[in-house]
Design an enzyme around this catalytic site. Structure first.
Site, mmCIF file in Angstrom:
data_model
loop_
_atom_site.group_PDB
_atom_site.id
_atom_site.type_symbol
_atom_site.label_atom_id
_atom_site.label_comp_id
_atom_site.label_asym_id
_atom_site.label_seq_id
_atom_site.Cartn_x
_atom_site.Cartn_y
_atom_site.Cartn_z
ATOM 1 N N HIS A 149 0.843 -1.211 0.000
ATOM 2 C CA HIS A 149 0.000 0.000 0.000
ATOM 3 C C HIS A 149 0.877 1.260 0.000
ATOM 4 C CE1 HIS A 149 -3.129 -2.566 2.368
ATOM 5 N NE2 HIS A 149 -3.620 -2.388 1.160
ATOM 6 N N LYS A 161 -15.966 -7.569 4.007
ATOM 7 C CA LYS A 161 -14.985 -7.810 5.082
ATOM 8 C C LYS A 161 -15.458 -7.082 6.329
ATOM 9 C CE LYS A 161 -11.054 -7.451 1.835
ATOM 10 N NZ LYS A 161 -9.914 -6.556 1.459
ATOM 11 N N ARG A 197 -1.946 -6.223 -8.304
ATOM 12 C CA ARG A 197 -0.879 -7.220 -8.119
ATOM 13 C C ARG A 197 -0.926 -8.289 -9.196
ATOM 14 N NH1 ARG A 197 -2.686 -8.099 -1.994
ATOM 15 N NH2 ARG A 197 -4.608 -7.918 -3.203
ATOM 16 N N SER A 214 -2.743 -7.664 3.310
ATOM 17 C CA SER A 214 -3.040 -7.506 4.746
ATOM 18 C C SER A 214 -3.486 -8.846 5.319
ATOM 19 C CB SER A 214 -4.151 -6.478 4.952
ATOM 20 O OG SER A 214 -3.821 -5.255 4.356
HETATM 21 O O1 PNS Z 1 -9.004 -2.902 0.289
HETATM 22 P P1 PNS Z 1 -10.318 -3.429 -0.262
HETATM 23 O O2 PNS Z 1 -11.139 -4.051 0.856
HETATM 24 O O3 PNS Z 1 -10.138 -4.342 -1.427
HETATM 25 O O4 PNS Z 1 -11.127 -2.134 -0.813
HETATM 26 C C1 PNS Z 1 -12.437 -2.260 -1.350
HETATM 27 C C2 PNS Z 1 -13.202 -0.953 -1.137
HETATM 28 C C3 PNS Z 1 -13.252 -0.610 0.342
HETATM 29 C C4 PNS Z 1 -12.503 0.167 -1.891
HETATM 30 C C5 PNS Z 1 -14.645 -1.143 -1.710
HETATM 31 O O5 PNS Z 1 -15.297 -2.177 -0.996
HETATM 32 C C6 PNS Z 1 -15.479 0.147 -1.621
HETATM 33 O O6 PNS Z 1 -15.363 0.995 -2.482
HETATM 34 N N1 PNS Z 1 -16.291 0.282 -0.526
HETATM 35 C C7 PNS Z 1 -17.128 1.454 -0.306
HETATM 36 C C8 PNS Z 1 -18.607 1.145 -0.600
HETATM 37 C C9 PNS Z 1 -18.871 1.283 -2.089
HETATM 38 O O7 PNS Z 1 -18.787 2.350 -2.668
HETATM 39 N N2 PNS Z 1 -19.185 0.143 -2.723
HETATM 40 C C10 PNS Z 1 -19.465 0.077 -4.136
HETATM 41 C C11 PNS Z 1 -18.171 -0.164 -4.909
HETATM 42 S S1 PNS Z 1 -18.440 -0.131 -6.663
#
Ligand code: PNS
Length: 162
Positions: A18, A42, A92, A129
């Site tokens: 990150h 998650k 990745r 993570s």
């Molecule tokens: O590190 P991650 O868990 O892969 O990140 C995913 C994240 C948090 C960026 C994604 O779940 C997100 O954007 N969450 C916010 C809610 C949202 O907008 N969801 C619709 C995504 S198209």
């Protein structure tokens, strides 16, 4: 024109992978917000949102154009209300690509915001993570894959839970 990018993610906790992506985003944009965002897939993280933010701040304190924030709603609601130009994420592998593509397309459809993908430096390609937490839980050492203090923070969390 000044540019504002957001690096969104769970950051539970922040890794060197990150940090590398955020540093590169910070060299491409005037301002970068690292946004700790809720991921409904998650729900139960190891660290609280405030702890995650603190670990990110410690890891990136050398960069003047980084701001750390959190958001529990729709990501595009944050980007629209805060005048964000671009989302930046690391890739990745093709697994990340398959996971990220629909989110990038959905965000663009909802709010017209583009996601720029930076290819992960190969030396961080296997770091996540999730794996760092798992290896630490079973006694392995991943401290060189994490910013200073993060491996100790994971160990403390697991010992509190025991
Ligand atoms: O590190 P991650 O868990 O892969 O990140 C995913 C994240 C948090 C960026 C994604 O779940 C997100 O954007 N969450 C916010 C809610 C949202 O907008 N969801 C619709 C995504 S198209």
């Amino acid at each position: 024109m000044s540019t504002h990018a957001v690096c969104p993610g769970s950051f539970d906790p922040v890794t060197m992978g990150h940090v590398n992506i955020i540093q590169r985003a910070a060299s491409l944009h005037d301002r970068v917000t690292v946004l700790v965002t809720a991921n409904p897939n998650k729900p139960s993280g190891l660290f609280t949102v405030e702890e995650r933010k603190e670990l990110i701040r410690n890891a990136l304190q050398h960069l003047p154009n980084i701001h750390v924030d959190h958001w529990s709603g729709l990501l595009v609601e944050y980007t629209t209300t805060h005048g964000v130009d671009t989302l930046v994420k690391g890739l990745r592998s093709s697994l990340d690509y398959d996971y990220e593509l629909p989110m990038a397309q959905m965000n663009r459809k909802l709010a017209g915001i583009d996601t720029c993908f930076l290819m992960t430096d190969p030396k961080y390609g296997y770091i996540s993570s999730t794996l760092c937490k798992e290896v630490t839980k079973y006694g392995g050492d991943v401290s060189d894959m994490l910013p200073e203090g993060v491996a100790d923070a994971i160990r403390r969390k697991f010992s509190e839970q025991a």
